[in-house]
Design a protein around this motif. Structure first.
Motif, PDB file in Angstrom:
ATOM      1  N   ALA A  63       5.860 -95.292 -24.395  1.00  0.00           N
ATOM      2  CA  ALA A  63       6.053 -93.870 -24.124  1.00  0.00           C
ATOM      3  C   ALA A  63       7.544 -93.590 -23.990  1.00  0.00           C
ATOM      4  CB  ALA A  63       5.329 -93.482 -22.846  1.00  0.00           C
ATOM      5  N   THR A  64       7.986 -92.530 -24.635  1.00  0.00           N
ATOM      6  CA  THR A  64       9.378 -92.125 -24.541  1.00  0.00           C
ATOM      7  C   THR A  64       9.456 -90.905 -23.643  1.00  0.00           C
ATOM      8  OG1 THR A  64       9.788 -92.883 -26.779  1.00  0.00           O
ATOM      9  CG2 THR A  64      11.401 -91.377 -25.840  1.00  0.00           C
ATOM     10  N   VAL A  65      10.311 -90.986 -22.641  1.00  0.00           N
ATOM     11  CA  VAL A  65      10.508 -89.859 -21.749  1.00  0.00           C
ATOM     12  C   VAL A  65      11.613 -88.994 -22.330  1.00  0.00           C
ATOM     13  CG1 VAL A  65      11.164 -89.153 -19.422  1.00  0.00           C
ATOM     14  CG2 VAL A  65       9.805 -91.222 -19.761  1.00  0.00           C
ATOM     15  N   CYS A  66      11.315 -87.745 -22.565  1.00  0.00           N
ATOM     16  CA  CYS A  66      12.285 -86.821 -23.142  1.00  0.00           C
ATOM     17  C   CYS A  66      12.956 -86.024 -22.029  1.00  0.00           C
ATOM     18  CB  CYS A  66      11.605 -85.854 -24.107  1.00  0.00           C
ATOM     19  SG  CYS A  66      10.902 -86.684 -25.535  1.00  0.00           S
ATOM     20  N   ASP A  67      14.252 -86.008 -22.068  1.00  0.00           N
ATOM     21  CA  ASP A  67      15.028 -85.221 -21.119  1.00  0.00           C
ATOM     22  C   ASP A  67      15.134 -83.800 -21.671  1.00  0.00           C
ATOM     23  OD1 ASP A  67      17.265 -83.889 -19.902  1.00  0.00           O
ATOM     24  OD2 ASP A  67      17.955 -85.835 -19.174  1.00  0.00           O
ATOM     25  N   PRO A  68      14.664 -82.794 -20.942  1.00  0.00           N
ATOM     26  CA  PRO A  68      14.691 -81.429 -21.472  1.00  0.00           C
ATOM     27  C   PRO A  68      16.107 -80.929 -21.767  1.00  0.00           C
ATOM     28  CG  PRO A  68      13.951 -81.454 -19.181  1.00  0.00           C
ATOM     29  CD  PRO A  68      14.044 -82.867 -19.621  1.00  0.00           C
ATOM     30  N   TRP A  69      17.103 -81.383 -21.011  1.00  0.00           N
ATOM     31  CA  TRP A  69      18.485 -80.987 -21.264  1.00  0.00           C
ATOM     32  C   TRP A  69      18.949 -81.514 -22.621  1.00  0.00           C
ATOM     33  CZ3 TRP A  69      23.166 -83.729 -21.647  1.00  0.00           C
ATOM     34  CH2 TRP A  69      24.323 -82.951 -21.568  1.00  0.00           C
ATOM     35  N   ILE A  70      18.677 -82.786 -22.879  1.00  0.00           N
ATOM     36  CA  ILE A  70      19.050 -83.389 -24.157  1.00  0.00           C
ATOM     37  C   ILE A  70      18.262 -82.750 -25.297  1.00  0.00           C
ATOM     38  CG2 ILE A  70      18.949 -85.521 -25.527  1.00  0.00           C
ATOM     39  CD1 ILE A  70      19.769 -87.041 -22.984  1.00  0.00           C
TER      40      ILE A  70
END
Length: 125
Positions: A4-11
């Motif tokens: 699972a890849t955690v996506c940073d909303p800022w990035i």
């Protein structure tokens, strides 16, 4: 097995806006900002300089000291178009205060810091 890849909303927002490449998904916010600024030859006086929200809050904290405003260490720095000041766990900062603090910082130290990237990185109250 998939990871699972955690996506940073800022990035993700900056990738969507075209400011960061999709490869930034594997980097921290600080690494992404540093890479963006280095690749584009940007310094704090440039309008396109990229701050993370944490870096912007730390910079604003330091700048506001130049104009006599001390933000408590644990307070979250938020922008407001109303009256600034301490509110519960936050400190509300007016746009004019950031502009004035950047100008005063330049007069005091000779170092220019552009206010627009700071404002773009900070959340609104």
């Amino acid at each position: 097995m998939t990871t699972a890849t955690v996506c940073d909303p800022w990035i993700e927002r900056l990738i969507h806006d075209g400011r960061l490449a999709p490869g930034a998904r594997g980097l921290t916010r600080e690494e992404s900002a540093r890479q963006y600024n280095d690749c584009n030859g940007l310094v704090a006086s440039d309008q396109d300089f990229l701050y993370t929200p944490t870096q912007a809050a730390c910079t604003v904290r330091e700048l506001l000291v130049d104009i006599g405003l001390d933000i408590p260490e644990g307070a979250r720095v938020l922008l407001t178009d109303g009256e600034g000041g301490s509110r519960c766990w936050s400190y509300l900062v007016e746009l004019g205060q950031i502009d004035f603090a950047c100008e005063q910082h330049r007069h005091i130290t000779g170092e220019s810091i552009h206010a627009d990237p700071l404002v773009a990185a900070l959340p609104w109250a």
